[in-house]
Design a protein around this motif. Structure first.
Motif, mmCIF file in Angstrom:
data_model
loop_
_atom_site.group_PDB
_atom_site.id
_atom_site.type_symbol
_atom_site.label_atom_id
_atom_site.label_comp_id
_atom_site.label_asym_id
_atom_site.label_seq_id
_atom_site.Cartn_x
_atom_site.Cartn_y
_atom_site.Cartn_z
ATOM 1 N N ASP A 133 0.497 -1.022 -0.084
ATOM 2 C CA ASP A 133 0.120 -0.012 0.203
ATOM 3 C C ASP A 133 0.293 1.345 -0.160
ATOM 4 O O ASP A 133 0.054 2.403 -0.749
ATOM 5 C CB ASP A 133 -1.365 -0.027 1.189
ATOM 6 C CG ASP A 133 -1.804 -1.219 1.329
ATOM 7 O OD1 ASP A 133 -2.723 -1.649 1.881
ATOM 8 O OD2 ASP A 133 -2.212 -1.095 0.133
ATOM 9 N N LEU A 181 -7.523 3.113 -5.219
ATOM 10 C CA LEU A 181 -6.716 2.782 -4.902
ATOM 11 C C LEU A 181 -7.005 1.349 -6.008
ATOM 12 O O LEU A 181 -6.419 0.935 -6.720
ATOM 13 C CB LEU A 181 -6.844 2.889 -3.698
ATOM 14 C CG LEU A 181 -6.065 4.599 -3.216
ATOM 15 C CD1 LEU A 181 -6.193 3.859 -1.686
ATOM 16 C CD2 LEU A 181 -4.930 4.571 -4.365
ATOM 17 N N GLU A 232 0.743 3.582 -3.200
ATOM 18 C CA GLU A 232 0.243 5.214 -2.412
ATOM 19 C C GLU A 232 1.346 6.425 -3.053
ATOM 20 O O GLU A 232 1.510 7.478 -3.650
ATOM 21 C CB GLU A 232 0.475 5.184 -1.174
ATOM 22 C CG GLU A 232 -0.102 7.318 -0.768
ATOM 23 C CD GLU A 232 -0.684 7.406 0.975
ATOM 24 O OE1 GLU A 232 -0.398 5.859 1.331
ATOM 25 O OE2 GLU A 232 0.294 8.395 1.586
ATOM 26 N N TYR A 248 -4.319 13.488 -2.598
ATOM 27 C CA TYR A 248 -2.618 12.495 -2.438
ATOM 28 C C TYR A 248 -2.008 13.558 -3.448
ATOM 29 O O TYR A 248 -1.105 13.087 -3.631
ATOM 30 C CB TYR A 248 -2.663 11.216 -3.541
ATOM 31 C CG TYR A 248 -2.974 9.633 -3.053
ATOM 32 C CD1 TYR A 248 -4.457 9.485 -2.858
ATOM 33 C CD2 TYR A 248 -2.702 9.239 -1.535
ATOM 34 C CE1 TYR A 248 -4.880 8.454 -2.447
ATOM 35 C CE2 TYR A 248 -3.243 8.893 -0.790
ATOM 36 C CZ TYR A 248 -4.002 7.897 -0.966
ATOM 37 O OH TYR A 248 -4.978 6.440 -0.812
#
Lengths: 340, 174
Positions: A5, B160, A9, B132
């Protein structure tokens, strides 16, 4: 968060950073100044100084507001306790709050017929709709034993004496020939109902279901909720979508509706289903202005679609339950199903 | 409840509209570009938002965060324009086949994240960008988008998942 993850990200951030760097930030933006009828050009570059060019003629700038509409707060109707307001086309009328919703007379083969409930002996407000495949000629129906109001019944204006001491009063209330009929053995009730008839301001009396401006929201965002209401429409014999039901909802309905619908999955295209559109309108304070702002959603109940400015979402039962009361479910063909 | 105002926010209150715009437009354009995917659409959205902000600057500048107000308007302006254009989300495969071209640079972009962003509905895409790129908390994003925090989390999570799948496929091809 797992290592995978973290990596995801990181890649998301990196991609966005990369693409953000590609945009040209030196372009000249056009900002229409209020009050001055002048157009200001803003050119940005490495130099901090601002260059202003005054145009002799103002070029209109597209300001994406709520489509030029001047939202009105829904008219505050004084409704006595224990009464409620019913909406139909251009009119509103008050009836006792505990009354049921039923079918009013329709004209068929030059006779009056009623296709639906409620049970005999139940006070009700009736609309000229099909609630059932089973239709009864009005002249053969049992004598009334409970009061009733009919909206837009094909009945001549005037007063008719009925069995059981009942009297039926019908008045024509607008230039379109819309009628309101009240039947009761209580003259005070009849007078009160007829005195409550007025032009309604809650909803547009007709809508164009293909109007892209039907769904809108204020660009600025919204302040505190002032009111939330629904307007339900059904096509008439000419396929014009006319108001068949309206209702002012509570703020908790709004909260529940937003929670049930905001993250609903995408919905699919229109289907073939019993017609019925519900326009939901939330009126709120403008955080930075003096006039109220509105936001609307359109629910196609038959096809299970909810259209908002964010797109078409699936209209879930959970969302429907936040605003559909028994009156709406008894009136809109999309809830009743194919009849007739 | 005391509202904590940063030095930057306090300074904004004293700024004229022009001065504030001078300082913020480059960042707004970058934000708008990420939300809209197009230089032209980004300019339109920022223009609309600034025109509106100009009308209400006297009040806007007194808020704790004029940036949040204008970013909200950029997102909403884009959503309105997007709806009026009758656009729809494109499946990733369709975007890949069409070879997404970045109009700002004329360069074909091949990264999976950007491809997936191109398929997202505008509100969801804005949630991803605010999270983000702008590094905002879910509560702040919810405030800007006018939705619940749960909705924001759902938007980001689904994006995501799609990006992860696309990246796995891309990594598998390499």
């Amino acid at each position: 968060m797992s290592e995978y993850d973290d990596d995801l990200e990181r890649r998301v951030r990196a991609s966005l950073d990369t693409h953000a760097g590609k945009v040209d930030t030196t372009v000249a933006l056009r900002i229409d100044r209020p009050h001055s009828r002048r157009q200001r050009w803003l050119a940005l570059g490495a130099v901090a100084a601002v260059v202003v060019a005054i145009a002799a003629i103002t070029v209109p700038v597209v300001v994406l507001d709520d489509h030029g509409r001047s939202p009105e707060r829904p008219a505050a109707v004084d409704v006595p306790a224990q009464w409620r307001t019913e909406y139909w086309h251009d009119i509103s009328v008050q009836v006792p709050a505990g009354w049921a919703w039923g079918a009013g007379p329709l004209s068929r083969d030059r006779d009056l017929t009623r296709c639906g409930g409620p049970r005999v002996g139940t006070p009700y407000v009736g609309r000229p709709i099909y609630q059932s495949d089973v239709c009864v000629l009005e002249r053969l129906a049992p004598a009334a034993t409970a009061p009733y109001v009919w909206l837009d019944a094909p009945v001549e204006p005037g007063t008719v004496d009925l069995p059981n001491g009942y009297v039926q009063d019908t008045v024509e209330v607008d230039a379109d020939g819309t009628t309101v009929t009240v039947g009761s053995d209580d003259s005070a009730l009849r007078a009160r109902v007829l005195a409550s008839v007025s032009s309604q301001r809650l909803c547009p009396s007709t809508i164009d279901p293909d109007d892209p401006n039907l769904v809108h929201m204020p660009i600025d965002g919204t302040g505190e909720l002032e009111s939330f209401h629904l307007c339900a429409y059904s096509p008439d014999s000419d396929d014009a979508y006319e108001l068949v039901y309206g209702r002012v909802l509570e703020s908790r309905s709004y909260d529940a509706f937003r929670e049930a619908s905001d993250d609903a999955p995408a919905g699919s295209a229109r289907c073939k289903a019993p017609p019925g559109l519900v326009v939901l309108t939330a009126t709120s304070d403008d955080l930075y202005g003096d006039e109220p702002v509105t936001r609307t959603w359109v629910a196609d109940v038959g096809c299970g679609l909810l259209t908002s400015t964010a797109g078409q979402l699936r209209l879930t039962e959970r969302a429907i339950d936040t605003w559909a009361d028994q009156g709406l479910r008894s009136t809109l063909p999309a809830f009743i199903g194919w009849q007739g | 409840m005391d509202v904590v105002v940063t030095e930057e926010q306090a300074a904004a209150r004293d700024l004229s509209f022009d001065d504030w715009v001078d300082a913020r437009v480059p960042a707004l354009l970058r934000f708008a570009y990420l939300v809209t995917g197009s230089q032209h659409a980004a300019e339109d959205a920022v223009q609309s938002a600034l025109t509106r902000a100009c009308e209400k600057w006297a009040r806007v500048r007194r808020t704790t965060d004029p940036d949040a107000y204008v970013r909200r308007m950029v997102v909403n302006a884009h959503i309105s324009a997007w709806r009026r254009s009758g656009r729809r989300e494109l499946p990733v495969a369709e975007v890949r086949d069409t070879e997404v071209v970045d109009h700002a640079t004329g360069v074909a972009t091949g990264d999976a994240v950007w491809r997936v962003c191109g398929t997202l509905p505008p509100q969801q895409r804005a949630a991803v960008v605010l999270r983000y790129y702008e590094d905002l908390e879910y509560a702040e994003i919810a405030e800007i988008l006018g939705v619940t925090q749960a909705t924001v989390r759902s938007h980001v999570h689904r994006a995501l998942v799609a990006m992860r799948a696309e990246l796995q496929e891309e990594d598998g091809d390499e």
